[in-house]
Design a protein around this motif. Structure first.
Motif, short mmCIF file in Angstrom:
data_model
loop_
_atom_site.label_atom_id
_atom_site.label_comp_id
_atom_site.label_asym_id
_atom_site.label_seq_id
_atom_site.Cartn_x
_atom_site.Cartn_y
_atom_site.Cartn_z
N GLU A 44 -4.01 -59.40 1.80
CA GLU A 44 -4.34 -59.54 3.77
C GLU A 44 -4.38 -58.16 3.80
O GLU A 44 -3.00 -58.22 4.23
N ARG B 110 -7.98 -58.50 0.63
CA ARG B 110 -9.39 -59.67 2.27
C ARG B 110 -8.94 -58.75 2.95
O ARG B 110 -7.61 -59.58 3.42
N VAL C 105 -17.89 -57.19 8.84
CA VAL C 105 -17.63 -57.68 7.47
C VAL C 105 -18.62 -56.44 6.19
O VAL C 105 -18.37 -56.91 5.32
N GLY D 27 -12.75 -60.34 -0.59
CA GLY D 27 -13.76 -61.29 0.61
C GLY D 27 -13.16 -60.65 1.59
O GLY D 27 -12.38 -59.76 2.21
N VAL D 28 -12.87 -61.81 3.37
CA VAL D 28 -12.54 -61.76 4.28
C VAL D 28 -11.73 -62.91 4.26
O VAL D 28 -11.84 -63.59 3.74
N ALA E 154 -20.27 -67.25 8.01
CA ALA E 154 -19.67 -67.54 6.54
C ALA E 154 -21.30 -67.22 5.50
O ALA E 154 -21.64 -67.47 4.25
N LEU F 112 -22.70 -64.11 4.13
CA LEU F 112 -21.76 -63.90 3.58
C LEU F 112 -22.32 -63.52 1.66
O LEU F 112 -22.30 -65.28 1.32
N TRP G 180 -14.49 -66.47 1.59
CA TRP G 180 -13.39 -66.39 2.11
C TRP G 180 -12.00 -66.65 3.11
O TRP G 180 -12.32 -68.32 1.96
N THR G 181 -11.36 -66.65 3.90
CA THR G 181 -9.98 -66.97 4.23
C THR G 181 -9.87 -68.07 5.32
O THR G 181 -10.55 -66.59 5.97
#
Length: 235
Positions: free
Chosen positions: A27, A56, A79, A89-90, A110, A113, A117-118
């Protein structure tokens, strides 16, 4: 399912050491201000060039967990820049004025995307966590929820996390436990079905962010997670 280890990194030097220690994912933060802010896309590109493991970046432009329509275009552009720079990912998560998951903003972002993602620790600041957990699984491409189970740390949220994960395997599958995570928490969480874990200060000597991530420390977490997750999820 094997255990997943994510390490909080601030630059490519952290990232290289995290990868060397056996981390699965990074991260990436730009700064630690206000609980963590977005990195510049150029930093994402630099880190991408330094490591091969999943990356991410955090998508967060202001303190707190709110946003507004005027900021949405900036968030979406960020993003897209991260993806262009090689991010896999993000990480993001927003709450509305009622301290609930801002489903409208999260869904809108989302939906744009093309990557997993988290949802970050904003969930630990919601007024009704049960409601938050009903909303989150409905969001597209969400594959992880970073949570301590409390607004403080895992030590204070462990009982909540264990109860929730034992009660609902879908929650256990989404949870990435972190935020003051200690080694003694891992066996309990693994037995509750959690297989993903996040470390930050504990990946650094003396727990100090002034120090770079330490590969041998990451390796001790790698071995612990593999042992405990493998014990309950053999193979």
């Amino acid at each position: 399912m094997p255990g997943l280890l994510e390490v909080n990194c601030l630059h490519e030097h952290d990232a290289r050491r995290a990868q060397e220690g056996g981390a699965d994912r990074i991260e990436l933060l730009g700064t630690l201000d206000g609980g963590g802010m977005s990195p510049e896309p150029s930093l994402v590109e630099t880190v991408r060039g330094a490591v091969e493991i999943e990356l991410r970046p955090l998508v967060r432009l202001r303190e707190g967990y709110g946003t507004d329509g005027g900021e949405f275009t900036r968030l979406l552009g960020l993003v897209q820049s991260y993806r262009d720079a090689g991010a896999d990912g993000v990480v993001f998560g927003f709450l509305n004025g009622y301290d609930e998951v801002d489903a409208e903003v999260c869904l809108a972002l989302a939906s744009e995307l093309d990557c997993p993602w988290t949802f970050h620790r904003a969930i630990d600041h919601t007024l009704d966590t049960d409601k938050a957990w009903r909303v989150l699984p409905q969001l597209p491409r969400l594959d992880q929820v970073f949570t301590a189970g409390s607004a403080r740390d895992v030590e204070h949220g462990l009982d909540e996390l264990l109860a929730r994960c034992h009660a609902d395997p879908q929650v256990a599958e989404l949870v990435m436990a972190g935020g003051g995570l200690q080694p003694e928490h891992v066996p309990w969480l693994a037995r509750a079905g959690v297989h993903a874990f996040h470390i930050g200060h504990s990946a650094r000597p003396l727990g100090q962010y002034k120090a770079y991530v330490d590969a041998p420390l990451v390796q001790t977490w790698r071995e612990l997670i593999d042992d405990e997750v493998g014990r309950v999820q053999p193979g």
